[in-house]
Scaffold this motif. Structure first.
Motif, short mmCIF file in Angstrom:
data_model
loop_
_atom_site.label_atom_id
_atom_site.label_comp_id
_atom_site.label_asym_id
_atom_site.label_seq_id
_atom_site.Cartn_x
_atom_site.Cartn_y
_atom_site.Cartn_z
N ARG A 160 -7.74 -6.15 -9.41
CA ARG A 160 -6.90 -6.83 -8.46
C ARG A 160 -5.99 -5.91 -7.96
NH1 ARG A 160 -6.53 -12.04 -12.79
NH2 ARG A 160 -8.86 -12.52 -12.47
N LEU A 161 -5.95 -5.79 -6.47
CA LEU A 161 -4.98 -5.11 -5.72
C LEU A 161 -3.74 -5.88 -5.54
CD1 LEU A 161 -7.25 -2.38 -3.85
CD2 LEU A 161 -6.29 -2.55 -6.29
N TYR A 162 -2.41 -5.47 -5.42
CA TYR A 162 -1.34 -6.27 -5.03
C TYR A 162 -0.73 -5.56 -4.03
CZ TYR A 162 -2.71 -8.82 -9.35
OH TYR A 162 -3.35 -9.54 -10.30
N ASP A 163 -0.12 -6.50 -3.15
CA ASP A 163 0.98 -5.87 -2.12
C ASP A 163 1.98 -6.79 -2.09
OD1 ASP A 163 2.19 -4.56 -0.30
OD2 ASP A 163 0.41 -4.83 1.52
N HIS A 164 3.06 -6.50 -1.20
CA HIS A 164 4.32 -7.34 -1.11
C HIS A 164 3.92 -8.84 -1.04
CE1 HIS A 164 6.85 -4.07 -1.20
NE2 HIS A 164 6.79 -3.82 -0.09
N LEU A 165 4.56 -9.81 -1.65
CA LEU A 165 4.25 -10.98 -1.79
C LEU A 165 4.78 -11.64 -0.46
CD1 LEU A 165 3.52 -13.91 -3.31
CD2 LEU A 165 5.76 -13.79 -4.45
#
Ligand code: ATP
Ligand code: MG
Length: 568
Positions: free
Chosen positions: A476-481
Motif C-alpha cells: 500500500r502506497l500512501y500520499d498526502h491525505l
C-alpha cells in the motif's frame, strides 16, 4: 500563516520561563506540568507536541508530569479513546508512572467549589435557555445584558443547584453561572456557565452518578490547582480564557498554577482537529483512526513511523506563540534520518516484470551475500537466492529508451544488485495485447558480486527478486491525505472534505519480495532498496498473506523544499 521548513531547532520560550521560575524558587523550585487530553478522539501529532513539551519540561527540570483525562463531557467521551490515548502516549516513549488522573475524580470537589462560589454570592442558577443566554451575552462591540435570574438569593441558588444535582430538572433548563461582569470586553467573563445538566448518556467512569457536569473553564484550572500543577501549558485559543482561569483560583483562594499559552501545531496537507478527523472516520473517507494516512499517532505507528522520529520533529519545530504551518516534509525528513539508521535493506519488486537469463543453468540456485545495513555493520548480512528466472521493476526497462534513461533496454547491460551484470537480448510479448510480459537476458558469470574483471562499467544497478523464491505481497502506497496545503484553514462554510486527495492510497497486489520478508515482524522497518521504507501492516498482514505499507519514499519533496530555501 508562515510555513516552517527549517530543520534547525527553533527555541522553546516556555523552557526559559520555567528555568527562571526554578532559579527564583517560585513554588519552592518545584516543576509540575500535566498532559490533559479529552477522551473524545485519538491523539494526533499536535498532541505529540504537547506531550513532548509537558513531559520534556518535567524531565528537564527534575519535576513531574501528570497525565489527566479531562473527562467532563459525557456526550463525546468513550472508553475506546481512553485506551488508545494511553497506548499512544506510551508508544511515543513517555511514562506517567502512578500519576494517572481523571478530572471526573474531582466531581465532588468541584461541586463543593461551586457551592462555595454560590455562598460567596459569586455564582447563580440561571433559568434562561441556551439561545437566550447567547443573546444576552452580547457581542464584541456590544455589552451583554444581565440575566433576570442574576440576583437570586444565595439560599434560592443553593436550593436550585442542589436540585439540579438531584435530577429534578431537564437538560438545558437550568445552568449554574459565575457572576462576573456582563459588560466585560472579554466575552469569557460575561457570567460564564459553570455547570450544565446532561442526564444521558452515562459518563464513562461515573456512570449515572451525576447529571450535572462542570464546564471546561471551571473544571480545568481547578483540576490543575487540586493537583498542584505549577505550569499549566495550553494552546493559544485559551489566552482569552486566562482571566477566567485566574478568576476562579483567586476568588476561591486556592493554589494558583500559571497558565502559559503556545501556538498549536498545524501541519501541511492534513488537519489536526479531532472533530474533523472523526468526520473522516465516521464517513469512511479513511479506514479508521489508525488508517496510515491519518495524522494520528495510531496512524503514524501503523504506517511505520518511529516514536523517535516524532520526538525529534517535536523538538525541532520548537515552541512559540505565533501560528505557523509546518511542512509535512519536515516530519518525513526526521523520519528518514531515523529509519536510515535502523532499517534493514531488502529487495522488493513492486510492479514486477519477469526476466529469464538464458545462459544461466536451469535449476541452479546461488545464495548471494547481501549486507543488511551499510550504516550499521552490527546488523549483519544475509543470503539472497539467485536463479534463472527473476523479477525486476517494470519501469526499470524501456524498449525505446530516451537519452537520459540508463537502466535496462534492448542490448543494454546493467548490474543486478549483489549479483551479476545482465544484458537484455530479447522481449516476449503477450500474443493478444502485445504487452511485454518477459525479458530475455544473458549474464556474465565473471561479474559475480557486481564488478567486471575487465573494468567495464555499467550505468545502473537494479534490484530484483528470484521468481521461484519470491514471496507475494500486497503493498500500500500512501500520499498526502489532502491536496490543499492547509485544508484546516478553509473557511467554515467551505467543506474541508472537498480538498481530500482522491489518490492518497494506491494498492499494488502482485508485488514480489525477497524471501526473508516472509518473517518480517509487523511494524519492523525495512528499506526496500530504491523504493523507500516499508513495514508489514500490524492489522492486515499475516505470514500467509503479507501486506506492507510504504512508510515513506527514500527522498523527495524534502530535497525540493530545502533547495528552494526556507519559505518563511
Ligand atoms: P482538537 O482541537 O484536536 O480537538 P483539543 O485541544 O480539543 O484538540 P485536547 O484533548 O483537549 O484536544 O488536547 C490535549 C492537549 O493537547 C491540550 O493541552 C491541547 O492544548 C494540546 N493540543 C491539542 N491540539 C494541539 C496542537 N495541534 N498542537 C499542540 N498542542 C495541541
Ligand atoms: Mg480540548
Amino acid at each position: 500563516m508562515t510555513t516552517t521548513t527549517d530543520v534547525s531547532a527553533v527555541p522553546n520560550f516556555i523552557r526559559y520561563i520555567v528555568a527562571e521560575d526554578v532559579a527564583n524558587k517560585k513554588n519552592d523550585g518545584r516543576v509540575m506540568t500535566r498532559f490533559p487530553p479529552e477522551p473524545n478522539g485519538y491523539l494526533h501529532i499536535g498532541h505529540a507536541k504537547s506531550i513532548c513539551l509537558n513531559f520534556g519540561l518535567a524531565a528537564e527540570f527534575g519535576g513531574i508530569c501528570n497525565f489527566r483525562f479531562d473527562d467532563t463531557n459525557p456526550t463525546k467521551e468513550e472508553v475506546e479513546y481512553v485506551e488508545s490515548i494511553m497506548a499512544d502516549v506510551h508508544w511515543l516513549g513517555f511514562d506517567w508512572g502512578d500519576r494517572l488522573y481523571y478530572a471526573s475524580d474531582y466531581f465532588e470537589q468541584l461541586y463543593r467549589y461551586a457551592v462555595q462560589l454560590i455562598e460567596m454570592g459569586k455564582a447563580y442558577v440561571c433559568s434562561l435557555d441556551a439561545d437566550a443566554i447567547r443573546e444576552y451575552r452580547g457581542t464584541l462591540t456590544q455589552p451583554g445584558k444581565e440575566s433576570p435570574y442574576r440576583n437570586r438569593t444565595v439560599e434560592e441558588n443553593l436550593d436550585l443547584f442542589q436540585r439540579m444535582r438531584a435530577g429534578e430538572f431537564e437538560d438545558g433548563t437550568q445552568v449554574l453561572r459565575a457572576k462576573i461582569d456582563m459588560a466585560s470586553p472579554n466575552l469569557n467573563m460575561r457570567d460564564p456557565v459553570l455547570y450544565r445538566i446532561r442526564k444521558t448518556p452515562p459518563h464513562h467512569r461515573t456512570g449515572g452518578t451525576w447529571c450535572i457536569y462542570p464546564m471546561y473553564d471551571f473544571a480545568h484550572g481547578l483540576s490543575d490547582s487540586i493537583e498542584g500543577i505549577t505550569h499549566s501549558i495550553c494552546t493559544m485559543e485559551y489566552e482569552d480564557h486566562r482571566p477566567l482561569y485566574d478568576w476562579f483560583l483567586d476568588v476561591l483562594g486556592v493554589f494558583h498554577p500559571q497558565q502559559i499559552e503556545f501556538a498549536r501545531l498545524n501541519m501541511s496537507h492534513t488537519v489536526l482537529s479531532k472533530r474533523k478527523l472523526l468526520k473522516l472516520v465516521n464517513e469512511k473517507y479513511v479506514r479508521g483512526w489508525d488508517d496510515p494516512r491519518m495524522p494520528t499517532l495510531a496512524g503514524f505507528r501503523r504506517r511505520g513511523f518511529t516514536p523517535e522520529s516524532i520526538r525529534t520533529f517535536c523538538e525541532r519545530i520548537g515552541v512559540g506563540k505565533k501560528e505557523s504551518l509546518v511542512d509535512y516534509a519536515l516530519l518525513e525528513y526526521c523520519l528518514r534520518e531515523d529509519l536510515n539508521k535502523r532499517a534493514s535493506r531488502v529487495m522488493g519488486v513492486l510492479r514486477p516484470l519477469r526476466v529469464v537469463i538464458e545462459n544461466y543453468p536451469e535449476g541452479q540456485v546461488e545464495e548471494l551475500d547481501a549486507i543488511n545495513n551499510p550504516e550499521d555493520p552490527s546488523m549483519g548480512a544475509r543470503k539472497v537466492p539467485f536463479s534463472r528466472a527473476l523479477y525486476i521493476e517494470r519501469d526499470d526497462f524501456m524498449e525505446d529508451p530516451p537519452k537520459k534513461f540508463y537502466r535496462l533496454a534492448p542490448g543494454r547491460e546493467v548490474r543486478l544488485r549483489y549479483a551479476y551484470f545482465i544484458t537484455c537480448v530479447g522481449v516476449v510479448r503477450d500474443e493478444k495485447t502485445g504487452e511485454i510480459i518477459e525479458l530475455r537476458c544473458t549474464y556474465d558469470p565473471a561479474t559475480r558480486g557486481g564488478g567486471a574483471p575487465d573494468g567495464r562499467q555499467v550505468k545502473a544497478t537494479l534490484h530484483w527478486v528470484s521468481a521461484e523464491h519470491a514471496v507475494d505481497a500486497e503493498v500500500r502506497l500512501y500520499d498526502h491525505l489532502f491536496l490543499a496545503e492547509n485544508p484546516g484553514d478553509v473557511k467554515d462554510d467551505e467543506d474541508f472534505r472537498k480538498h481530500l486527495n482522491p489518490n492518497s492510497l494506491e494498492v499494488l497486489t502482485s508485488c514480489k519480495l525477497e524471501p526473508s520478508l516472509r518473517d518480517a515482524a509487523p511494524g519492523n522497518p525495512y528499506q526496500f532498496e530504491r523504493q523507500g521504507y516499508f513495514c508489514a501492516d500490524t492489522v492486515d498482514s499475516t505470514r500467509e498473506s503479507l501486506v506492507f505499507n510504504r512508510t515513506t519514499t527514500l527522498r523527495d519533496t524534502w530535497a525540493k523544499v530545502s533547495k528552494s530555501g526556507n519559505k518563511k
